[in-house]
Design an enzyme around this catalytic site. Sequence first.
Site, PDB file in Angstrom:
ATOM      1  N   ARG A  23       0.852  -1.296  -0.121  1.00  0.00           N
ATOM      2  CA  ARG A  23      -0.004   0.024   0.013  1.00  0.00           C
ATOM      3  C   ARG A  23       0.946   1.339   0.006  1.00  0.00           C
ATOM      4  NH1 ARG A  23      -5.414  -0.244   1.069  1.00  0.00           N
ATOM      5  NH2 ARG A  23      -6.461  -2.211   0.617  1.00  0.00           N
ATOM      6  N   ARG A  27      -3.043   7.018   0.668  1.00  0.00           N
ATOM      7  CA  ARG A  27      -3.300   8.102   1.524  1.00  0.00           C
ATOM      8  C   ARG A  27      -2.357   8.832   2.346  1.00  0.00           C
ATOM      9  NH1 ARG A  27      -9.047   6.250   3.598  1.00  0.00           N
ATOM     10  NH2 ARG A  27      -7.765   4.357   3.639  1.00  0.00           N
ATOM     11  N   ARG A  36      -5.552  12.094  -6.686  1.00  0.00           N
ATOM     12  CA  ARG A  36      -6.807  11.583  -6.542  1.00  0.00           C
ATOM     13  C   ARG A  36      -7.964  12.261  -6.592  1.00  0.00           C
ATOM     14  NH1 ARG A  36      -9.692   8.476  -1.376  1.00  0.00           N
ATOM     15  NH2 ARG A  36     -10.020  10.794  -1.075  1.00  0.00           N
ATOM     16  N   ASP A  73      -6.692  -1.779  -7.834  1.00  0.00           N
ATOM     17  CA  ASP A  73      -7.292  -2.489  -6.626  1.00  0.00           C
ATOM     18  C   ASP A  73      -7.664  -4.036  -7.016  1.00  0.00           C
ATOM     19  OD1 ASP A  73      -8.407  -1.513  -3.860  1.00  0.00           O
ATOM     20  OD2 ASP A  73      -9.434  -2.967  -4.489  1.00  0.00           O
ATOM     21  N   TYR A 151     -15.438 -10.565  -0.633  1.00  0.00           N
ATOM     22  CA  TYR A 151     -16.253  -9.107  -1.104  1.00  0.00           C
ATOM     23  C   TYR A 151     -17.589  -9.554  -1.869  1.00  0.00           C
ATOM     24  CZ  TYR A 151     -12.477  -6.717   0.868  1.00  0.00           C
ATOM     25  OH  TYR A 151     -11.200  -6.186   1.655  1.00  0.00           O
TER      26      TYR A 151
HETATM   27  O1  1CP Z   1       0.719   0.893  -3.367  1.00  0.00           O
HETATM   28  C1  1CP Z   1      -0.044   0.034  -3.462  1.00  0.00           C
HETATM   29  O2  1CP Z   1      -0.090  -0.928  -2.959  1.00  0.00           O
HETATM   30  C2  1CP Z   1      -1.410   0.581  -4.251  1.00  0.00           C
HETATM   31  C3  1CP Z   1      -2.278  -0.308  -4.869  1.00  0.00           C
HETATM   32  C4  1CP Z   1      -3.292  -1.045  -3.956  1.00  0.00           C
HETATM   33  C5  1CP Z   1      -3.379  -2.652  -3.838  1.00  0.00           C
HETATM   34  C6  1CP Z   1      -2.184  -3.512  -4.006  1.00  0.00           C
HETATM   35  C7  1CP Z   1      -4.578  -0.650  -3.686  1.00  0.00           C
HETATM   36  C8  1CP Z   1      -4.994   0.644  -3.795  1.00  0.00           C
HETATM   37  N1  1CP Z   1      -5.283  -1.525  -3.104  1.00  0.00           N
HETATM   38  C9  1CP Z   1      -4.814  -2.781  -3.084  1.00  0.00           C
HETATM   39  C10 1CP Z   1      -5.014  -4.136  -2.648  1.00  0.00           C
HETATM   40  C11 1CP Z   1      -5.897  -4.310  -2.065  1.00  0.00           C
HETATM   41  N2  1CP Z   1      -7.257  -3.542  -1.972  1.00  0.00           N
HETATM   42  C12 1CP Z   1      -6.190  -5.291  -0.961  1.00  0.00           C
HETATM   43  C13 1CP Z   1      -5.189  -6.323  -0.601  1.00  0.00           C
HETATM   44  C14 1CP Z   1      -4.052  -5.577   0.179  1.00  0.00           C
HETATM   45  C15 1CP Z   1      -4.288  -5.456   1.473  1.00  0.00           C
HETATM   46  O3  1CP Z   1      -4.614  -6.419   2.360  1.00  0.00           O
HETATM   47  O4  1CP Z   1      -4.044  -4.302   2.119  1.00  0.00           O
HETATM   48  C16 1CP Z   1      -7.493  -5.337  -0.340  1.00  0.00           C
HETATM   49  C17 1CP Z   1      -8.149  -6.187   0.615  1.00  0.00           C
HETATM   50  C18 1CP Z   1      -8.363  -4.246  -1.106  1.00  0.00           C
HETATM   51  C19 1CP Z   1      -9.749  -3.842  -0.831  1.00  0.00           C
HETATM   52  C20 1CP Z   1      -9.814  -2.521  -0.802  1.00  0.00           C
HETATM   53  N3  1CP Z   1      -9.528  -1.289  -1.586  1.00  0.00           N
HETATM   54  C21 1CP Z   1     -10.521  -1.627   0.488  1.00  0.00           C
HETATM   55  C22 1CP Z   1     -11.272  -2.705   1.588  1.00  0.00           C
HETATM   56  C23 1CP Z   1     -10.252  -2.784   2.810  1.00  0.00           C
HETATM   57  C24 1CP Z   1     -11.097  -3.712   3.885  1.00  0.00           C
HETATM   58  O5  1CP Z   1     -10.709  -3.728   4.980  1.00  0.00           O
HETATM   59  O6  1CP Z   1     -11.926  -4.585   3.613  1.00  0.00           O
HETATM   60  C25 1CP Z   1     -10.500  -0.441   0.503  1.00  0.00           C
HETATM   61  C26 1CP Z   1     -10.972   0.745   1.335  1.00  0.00           C
HETATM   62  C27 1CP Z   1      -9.687  -0.196  -1.032  1.00  0.00           C
HETATM   63  C28 1CP Z   1      -9.369   1.207  -1.427  1.00  0.00           C
HETATM   64  C29 1CP Z   1      -8.001   1.473  -1.712  1.00  0.00           C
HETATM   65  N4  1CP Z   1      -6.986   0.790  -2.833  1.00  0.00           N
HETATM   66  C30 1CP Z   1      -6.055   1.251  -2.922  1.00  0.00           C
HETATM   67  C31 1CP Z   1      -6.046   2.557  -2.032  1.00  0.00           C
HETATM   68  C32 1CP Z   1      -4.890   3.541  -2.241  1.00  0.00           C
HETATM   69  C33 1CP Z   1      -7.431   2.529  -1.441  1.00  0.00           C
HETATM   70  C34 1CP Z   1      -7.922   3.740  -0.678  1.00  0.00           C
HETATM   71  C35 1CP Z   1      -8.666   4.332  -1.434  1.00  0.00           C
HETATM   72  C36 1CP Z   1      -8.506   6.125  -1.115  1.00  0.00           C
HETATM   73  O7  1CP Z   1      -9.307   6.357  -0.148  1.00  0.00           O
HETATM   74  O8  1CP Z   1      -7.912   6.808  -1.998  1.00  0.00           O
END
Ligand code: 1CP
Length: 346
Positions: A23, A27, A36, A73, A151
């Site tokens: 990640r 943010r 964003r 994502d 999900y």
């Molecule tokens: O640098 C990076 O890693 C960015 C790319 C990336 C990756 C690899 C993002 C951007 N998301 C992910 C993977 C991801 N998404 C996972 C697996 C990794 C982990 O466990 O952290 C999961 C479970 C998600 C699902 C997801 N995406 C959620 C839900 C989490 C939950 O608790 O259920 C959420 C809130 C997101 C949004 C998201 N994805 C990525 C970002 C930067 C964001 C935040 C969005 C924002 O507010 O800008």
Amino acid sequence: MSKIFVDACFRKETPYTPVWMMRQAGRYLPEYMEVRGQAGSFLNLCHNPEKACEVTIQPLDIVGVDAAILFSDILVIPDEMGMDLEFIKGQGPVFHDPIETQEDVDRLICGEEAANKLTYVYETIKLLKEKLPEDKALIGFTGAPWTLATYMIEGQGTKTYNLCKKMMYSNPELLHNILRKVTDIVKLYLEKQIQAGADVVQIFDSWAAAIEPGRYDEFSWKYMVEIAEYIKEKYPHIPVIMFPKGISAFINMDGVYGNFDVLGIDWGTPMAMAKAKLGDKYVLQGNMEPCRLYSKEETTKCVEKIQETMQGEGHIFNLGHGILPDVPVENAIHFVKECQRVSKKS
Ligand code: 1CP
């Protein structure tokens, strides 16, 4: 030119142990928030190759990590299977019509057709290949079938996984039908990421710990192994990283097997235990507790301890899960510098 990150995935000699953060584009970076904002929403950002490319590169320039991870994502896959993803402010990702029956599974778009709809991801990768410095690797990724299925079945993030587990224990065939469809798409999805230029791929099984260890292979790991084997057979030069979060017990019972290169270790699993069990077979990635990033002293202590355990052999530095949005950027920079400092070979 060789890429230090790819070399480390294959256990080759490197000048220091490379480091990146799960990640890492996100943010906690004001520069990410700005892009964003320009894109209008998180999903618009994922769909915009120019801007997705820009935020992918930010942590390399700002934090100094050794590899970039594609900005996207995991949930774009079910979205393109026809499930209509929405990110709701304060709630997170939502699918309004979750999977309950075989009819729901039958209506999902599958195989090549779904994988072909993810063109914006492949376009982002192609752009990144032009813009990234030659010595930096680009990591492509996917969610594991199980994590994606949570999900698709719950319709959102969950603490209890009760709908998934009801299906697991009362109608396992239906769950396997979902996992099968997702697995088939994920194979093609990763393959297309590699064809577009990804140097490495990682499979995120973020919600692995929701499955009891004795059933983890049956409902998740074997599908991940199938995906890894598909990739390794066709693209042996591309490292495959598995990241199943929270599977200490599964490691301990010698459950881990398969043809892949790197195992991501989560922060709840002692690195020494993982090394003793699996360090000869797989390069290990990880595993600082991400909240150590709130203190520079605690970060340094943890990095030194991990280095003492791994000795710069068969290791890639990372966090044991994703960086949180309120971590000061300077502390993330400190983490990366410390990893590079303690592992530097003279
Ligand atoms: O640098 C990076 O890693 C960015 C790319 C990336 C990756 C690899 C993002 C951007 N998301 C992910 C993977 C991801 N998404 C996972 C697996 C990794 C982990 O466990 O952290 C999961 C479970 C998600 C699902 C997801 N995406 C959620 C839900 C989490 C939950 O608790 O259920 C959420 C809130 C997101 C949004 C998201 N994805 C990525 C970002 C930067 C964001 C935040 C969005 C924002 O507010 O800008």
